[in-house]
Design an enzyme around this catalytic site. Structure first.
Site, PDB file in Angstrom:
ATOM      1  N   ASP A  28      10.156  -8.534  22.460  1.00  0.00           N
ATOM      2  CA  ASP A  28       9.656  -9.680  23.218  1.00  0.00           C
ATOM      3  C   ASP A  28       8.450 -10.257  22.484  1.00  0.00           C
ATOM      4  O   ASP A  28       7.381  -9.653  22.453  1.00  0.00           O
ATOM      5  CB  ASP A  28       9.255  -9.227  24.621  1.00  0.00           C
ATOM      6  CG  ASP A  28       8.908 -10.390  25.551  1.00  0.00           C
ATOM      7  OD1 ASP A  28       8.567 -11.477  25.046  1.00  0.00           O
ATOM      8  OD2 ASP A  28       8.975 -10.197  26.784  1.00  0.00           O
ATOM      9  N   HIS A  83      12.730 -11.846  25.210  1.00  0.00           N
ATOM     10  CA  HIS A  83      11.927 -12.023  26.417  1.00  0.00           C
ATOM     11  C   HIS A  83      12.738 -12.002  27.711  1.00  0.00           C
ATOM     12  O   HIS A  83      12.335 -11.376  28.687  1.00  0.00           O
ATOM     13  CB  HIS A  83      11.141 -13.331  26.317  1.00  0.00           C
ATOM     14  CG  HIS A  83      10.237 -13.581  27.482  1.00  0.00           C
ATOM     15  ND1 HIS A  83       9.306 -12.646  27.912  1.00  0.00           N
ATOM     16  CD2 HIS A  83      10.109 -14.648  28.317  1.00  0.00           C
ATOM     17  CE1 HIS A  83       8.641 -13.126  28.941  1.00  0.00           C
ATOM     18  NE2 HIS A  83       9.112 -14.329  29.222  1.00  0.00           N
ATOM     19  N   SER A 102       8.344 -12.588  33.869  1.00  0.00           N
ATOM     20  CA  SER A 102       7.337 -13.254  33.035  1.00  0.00           C
ATOM     21  C   SER A 102       6.126 -13.661  33.890  1.00  0.00           C
ATOM     22  O   SER A 102       5.491 -12.806  34.506  1.00  0.00           O
ATOM     23  CB  SER A 102       7.975 -14.443  32.319  1.00  0.00           C
ATOM     24  OG  SER A 102       7.145 -14.918  31.275  1.00  0.00           O
TER      25      SER A 102
END
Length: 268
Positions: A214, A244, A107
């Site tokens: 996601d 995610h 991320s």
């Protein structure tokens, strides 16, 4: 789970807390780079898999995150975070001279890892980007349109189809549950632009993993960024239905099998 130990060091903006999952005779060193608002302690399962695969694993809580010092989730310049990660890599190399290094970022940590590869990639054996904030991330311009960004909480259900992951995230006192800070959003925007303008990863073996469901860091925006920076040795794995946090998904063992298989290839 593999045993771990913590140490502290003086980072670019204060005291940082780092964690090591040791291995007496590692085949490689894995540097984990966590995402926005979380902390390295959420990567116990990943670290355990990597230790069993032959790695000594290292990671830190970024400034303003987890147990590290700093105003919560305040990052003025992600170049400083990259420098802090490099301090962790240097410690790992000092403890295990000559052992190849793999950086794995998720991320926001994927964004940091991408920039890390641009600055320090010549010393790396491989790079893994998981659901990376790279390319176009609509959250940044949307929230920067406000003088004071509104509090838009992350829906824990968007993290994984394993809803226990979201429940633990929501109850974790080391996770930031408040709003983005404008300074941090501006730093995101600057870093995304810097990455796009700073060239490809060249011959650095790179694996991109992402869930096609996601909703936090949507696949199309990241793909735009990946296409800009990927080098000549690139692979991707897109997981149907995954959300995610693919390292915490219902098929996390499949994902980590793909990661370790990729690492094996790069080490041979």
């Amino acid at each position: 789970m593999a045993e771990s130990r913590e140490h502290t060091f003086t980072g670019t903006r204060g005291r940082n807390v780092a964690r090591e999952w040791p291995h007496d005779r590692p085949r490689y060193l894995a540097v984990l780079v966590h995402g926005y608002g979380e902390h390295i302690g959420r990567y116990e399962y990943v670290a355990d898999r990597l230790v069993r695969h032959g790695a000594a694993v290292y990671g830190l809580d970024h400034m303003g995150h987890g147990k590290s010092e700093g105003d919560r989730v305040l990052v003025e310049d992600f170049e400083d975070v990259v420098t802090d990660v490099h301090a962790v890599e240097e410690r790992a190399r000092a403890e295990h001279p000559g052992v190849p290094v793999v950086v794995i970022g998720h991320s926001m940590g994927g964004m940091i890892a991408a920039r890390y590869a641009q600055r320090y990639g010549s010393g790396l054996a491989a790079l893994v980007l998981s659901g990376p904030v790279i390319g176009e991330w609509a959250v940044v311009p949307a929230l920067l349109a406000y003088e004071v960004p509104p509090d838009v909480p992350i829906d824990p259900a968007t993290l994984s189809r394993d809803l226990s992951i979201g429940t633990a995230y929501a109850a974790d006192p080391l996770v930031w549950h408040g709003p983005f800070k404008r300074t941090t959003l501006e730093a995101f925007a600057t870093t995304l632009t810097t990455i796009a303008k700073s060239g490809t990863f060249g011959a650095l073996p790179t694996l991109w993993v992402h869930g096609d469901d996601d909703q936090l860091v949507p696949l199309p925006g990241s793909r735009a960024g990946i296409e800009t920076v990927k080098g000549t040795d690139f692979a991707e794995r897109i997981y149907a239905g995954a959300r995610h946090e693919v390292f915490n998904e219902t098929n996390k063992d499949e994902v980590l099998d793909d990661v370790t298989t990729f690492i094996d290839r790069t080490l041979t």
